[in-house]
Design a protein around this motif. Structure first.
Motif, PDB file in Angstrom:
ATOM      1  N   ILE A   1      17.543  -2.714  14.076  1.00 13.96           N
ATOM      2  CA  ILE A   1      18.294  -2.136  12.955  1.00 13.96           C
ATOM      3  C   ILE A   1      19.790  -2.379  13.122  1.00 13.96           C
ATOM      4  O   ILE A   1      20.488  -2.754  12.179  1.00 13.96           O
ATOM      5  CB  ILE A   1      18.005  -0.626  12.838  1.00 13.96           C
ATOM      6  N   GLY A   2      20.294  -2.180  14.349  1.00 17.90           N
ATOM      7  CA  GLY A   2      21.718  -2.384  14.606  1.00 17.90           C
ATOM      8  C   GLY A   2      22.145  -3.823  14.409  1.00 17.90           C
ATOM      9  O   GLY A   2      23.240  -4.091  13.903  1.00 17.90           O
ATOM     10  N   ALA A   3      21.271  -4.765  14.795  1.00 20.65           N
ATOM     11  CA  ALA A   3      21.590  -6.185  14.597  1.00 20.65           C
ATOM     12  C   ALA A   3      21.694  -6.515  13.114  1.00 20.65           C
ATOM     13  O   ALA A   3      22.591  -7.252  12.680  1.00 20.65           O
ATOM     14  CB  ALA A   3      20.532  -7.062  15.262  1.00 20.65           C
TER      15      ALA A   3
ATOM     16  N   LEU B   1      34.638  -1.711  18.559  1.00 18.36           N
ATOM     17  CA  LEU B   1      34.801  -0.317  18.966  1.00 18.36           C
ATOM     18  C   LEU B   1      34.567   0.628  17.795  1.00 18.36           C
ATOM     19  O   LEU B   1      33.938   1.680  17.933  1.00 18.36           O
ATOM     20  CB  LEU B   1      36.202  -0.108  19.554  1.00 18.36           C
ATOM     21  N   HIS B   2      35.056   0.233  16.623  1.00 19.72           N
ATOM     22  CA  HIS B   2      34.847   1.081  15.444  1.00 19.72           C
ATOM     23  C   HIS B   2      33.376   1.073  15.014  1.00 19.72           C
ATOM     24  O   HIS B   2      32.866   2.060  14.473  1.00 19.72           O
ATOM     25  CB  HIS B   2      35.772   0.611  14.307  1.00 19.72           C
ATOM     26  N   SER B   3      32.680  -0.028  15.287  1.00 21.46           N
ATOM     27  CA  SER B   3      31.273  -0.144  14.878  1.00 21.46           C
ATOM     28  C   SER B   3      30.360   0.800  15.652  1.00 21.46           C
ATOM     29  O   SER B   3      29.246   1.093  15.202  1.00 21.46           O
ATOM     30  CB  SER B   3      30.782  -1.583  15.060  1.00 21.46           C
ATOM     31  N   ILE B   4      30.811   1.280  16.809  1.00 19.33           N
ATOM     32  CA  ILE B   4      29.999   2.222  17.572  1.00 19.33           C
ATOM     33  C   ILE B   4      29.723   3.471  16.738  1.00 19.33           C
ATOM     34  O   ILE B   4      28.617   4.020  16.751  1.00 19.33           O
ATOM     35  CB  ILE B   4      30.701   2.593  18.895  1.00 19.33           C
ATOM     36  N   GLY B   5      30.737   3.918  15.991  1.00 18.24           N
ATOM     37  CA  GLY B   5      30.557   5.094  15.154  1.00 18.24           C
ATOM     38  C   GLY B   5      29.512   4.883  14.070  1.00 18.24           C
ATOM     39  O   GLY B   5      28.735   5.798  13.753  1.00 18.24           O
TER      40      GLY B   5
ATOM     41  N   MET C   1      26.147   5.184  15.660  1.00 21.40           N
ATOM     42  CA  MET C   1      25.802   6.568  15.975  1.00 21.40           C
ATOM     43  C   MET C   1      25.216   7.270  14.756  1.00 21.40           C
ATOM     44  O   MET C   1      24.264   8.055  14.866  1.00 21.40           O
ATOM     45  CB  MET C   1      27.029   7.308  16.490  1.00 21.40           C
ATOM     46  N   ALA C   2      25.770   7.000  13.579  1.00 21.38           N
ATOM     47  CA  ALA C   2      25.236   7.602  12.347  1.00 21.38           C
ATOM     48  C   ALA C   2      23.799   7.155  12.110  1.00 21.38           C
ATOM     49  O   ALA C   2      22.926   7.949  11.740  1.00 21.38           O
ATOM     50  CB  ALA C   2      26.120   7.224  11.161  1.00 21.38           C
ATOM     51  N   ILE C   3      23.532   5.863  12.336  1.00 22.73           N
ATOM     52  CA  ILE C   3      22.173   5.341  12.174  1.00 22.73           C
ATOM     53  C   ILE C   3      21.234   5.959  13.205  1.00 22.73           C
ATOM     54  O   ILE C   3      20.109   6.364  12.890  1.00 22.73           O
ATOM     55  CB  ILE C   3      22.164   3.810  12.308  1.00 22.73           C
ATOM     56  N   GLY C   4      21.688   6.061  14.454  1.00 24.99           N
ATOM     57  CA  GLY C   4      20.849   6.599  15.520  1.00 24.99           C
ATOM     58  C   GLY C   4      20.456   8.042  15.283  1.00 24.99           C
ATOM     59  O   GLY C   4      19.303   8.435  15.515  1.00 24.99           O
ATOM     60  N   VAL C   5      21.407   8.864  14.819  1.00 27.72           N
ATOM     61  CA  VAL C   5      21.121  10.273  14.555  1.00 27.72           C
ATOM     62  C   VAL C   5      20.095  10.400  13.427  1.00 27.72           C
ATOM     63  O   VAL C   5      19.126  11.169  13.520  1.00 27.72           O
ATOM     64  CB  VAL C   5      22.413  11.035  14.199  1.00 27.72           C
ATOM     65  N   ALA C   6      20.291   9.641  12.338  1.00 28.05           N
ATOM     66  CA  ALA C   6      19.353   9.697  11.215  1.00 28.05           C
ATOM     67  C   ALA C   6      17.974   9.202  11.642  1.00 28.05           C
ATOM     68  O   ALA C   6      16.939   9.747  11.225  1.00 28.05           O
ATOM     69  CB  ALA C   6      19.881   8.866  10.048  1.00 28.05           C
TER      70      ALA C   6
ATOM     71  N   GLY D   1      25.931   1.990  19.525  1.00 28.58           N
ATOM     72  CA  GLY D   1      26.120   3.268  18.863  1.00 28.58           C
ATOM     73  C   GLY D   1      24.801   3.897  18.449  1.00 28.58           C
ATOM     74  O   GLY D   1      24.626   5.116  18.532  1.00 28.58           O
ATOM     75  N   GLY D   2      23.854   3.056  18.002  1.00 23.17           N
ATOM     76  CA  GLY D   2      22.534   3.562  17.646  1.00 23.17           C
ATOM     77  C   GLY D   2      21.827   4.181  18.840  1.00 23.17           C
ATOM     78  O   GLY D   2      21.200   5.242  18.733  1.00 23.17           O
ATOM     79  N   TRP D   3      21.926   3.518  19.993  1.00 25.01           N
ATOM     80  CA  TRP D   3      21.330   4.079  21.211  1.00 25.01           C
ATOM     81  C   TRP D   3      21.950   5.431  21.543  1.00 25.01           C
ATOM     82  O   TRP D   3      21.240   6.393  21.837  1.00 25.01           O
ATOM     83  CB  TRP D   3      21.537   3.125  22.387  1.00 25.01           C
TER      84      TRP D   3
END
Length: 307
Positions: free
Chosen positions: A58-60, A166-170, A173-178, A235-237
């Protein structure tokens, strides 16, 4: 490879200009109208390894793919006159400035949500200042080590990729939480939104390279694409393992510090080629960059795509 005869010379400029948009539309439509990630709701019983693997895919798609699509504008940008290349650099600066502004808001929001707001703010300030100082020191060291007067756009392009990464980590994180909460629809909408948003990061990365005499090998483009978009995976992880407001505030602050240093580098690159940084054309494209990101993120993504 020099700026001589290239394979892309036979392709009309209008096609080079709209080609990435056609690819973007096809991929966004495919993602929106299909479910390529399967039944995300069932992942609640999956192993940690399976979850991390799915978030990697998904992140890729959300991070690396749109950046690469945006980088396809490189032949179009490179064929332009230098003052128009400077205008693209200014547009890139506008994109980065908008992202930095958005990240500052995220720092405020996540610091307020942390268990200790004061500690979160101290950590965010240290992250911002430390990142800016390290990148500034690296920039000065690079300038001292350069043995020629040629200012390398490739180096700055890598710095831009790092800042965007670095900004893409955020975003990841949104994708990982959802994802970990089993909200499959929200994950899909976030992916589509980030694909549309991150496509502008491609030309932002390669604009600095377009004014160089030599075209770098393809491995550099591949590396910059991974650096800028790959952290969505990381960020997803992080988001799937720990939805920490404290970590989010730190990562966003680090991204702001990196972007601020990159904006300085972009301004110096324009100054190296031209006496004036602020021209009417550069100012106009800077504003266009800010406005474009506002429309993509605040109007389309948040207003129409993400509920």
């Amino acid at each position: 490879m020099t700026k001589g005869r290239r394979a892309t010379d036979a392709i009309p400029q209008w096609l080079l200009a709209i080609g990435p948009l056609i690819i973007l539309g096809a991929i966004s439509g495919l993602l929106y109208f299909t479910s390529p990630f399967g039944n995300i709701e069932s992942m609640s019983t999956a192993s940690t390894l399976d979850i991390l693997w799915m978030l990697t895919i998904i992140g890729a798609i959300a991070g690396v793919v749109p950046v690469v699509i945006g980088m396809l504008w490189f032949p179009f940008i490179r064929a332009l006159d230098h003052r128009y290349i400077h205008a693209f650099l200014a547009l890139s600066a506008g994109v980065l400035a908008f992202i930095a502004f958005e990240m500052v808001g995220e720092v405020f929001e996540n610091s307020a949500d942390a268990e200790s707001t004061t500690f979160a703010w101290v950590l965010a300030v240290l992250g911002f200042a430390g990142t800016f100082a390290v990148m500034y020191a690296i920039s000065k060291w690079r300038q001292r080590k350069m043995v020629t007067t040629e200012k390398s756009g490739l180096t700055i392009a890598y710095l831009v990729a790092v800042a965007l990464g670095l900004h893409s980590i955020g975003e990841g994180m949104a994708i990982g939480v959802a994802f970990i909460q089993g909200e499959g629809t929200l994950v899909m909408l976030l992916v589509v939104g980030f694909v549309m948003h991150n496509v502008m990061e491609g030309p932002t990365v390669v604009a600095a390279v377009a004014r160089d005499t030599e075209i770098p090998p393809l491995r550099h483009f591949a590396a910059m694409g991974l650096i800028a978009g790959g952290p969505v995976i990381v960020g997803g992880w992080i988001g799937s393992l720990s939805s920490s407001s404290l970590l989010a505030a730190l990562f966003y602050a680090v991204a702001v510090g990196a972007i601020l240093q990159v904006l300085i580098e972009v301004a110096e690159l324009i100054r190296f080629d031209a006496e004036a940084i602020v021209t009417r054309l550069n100012a106009a494209t800077f504003i266009v960059g800010v406005a474009l990101m506002f429309v993509l993120e605040d109007v389309i993504v948040e207003g129409y795509i993400v509920p």
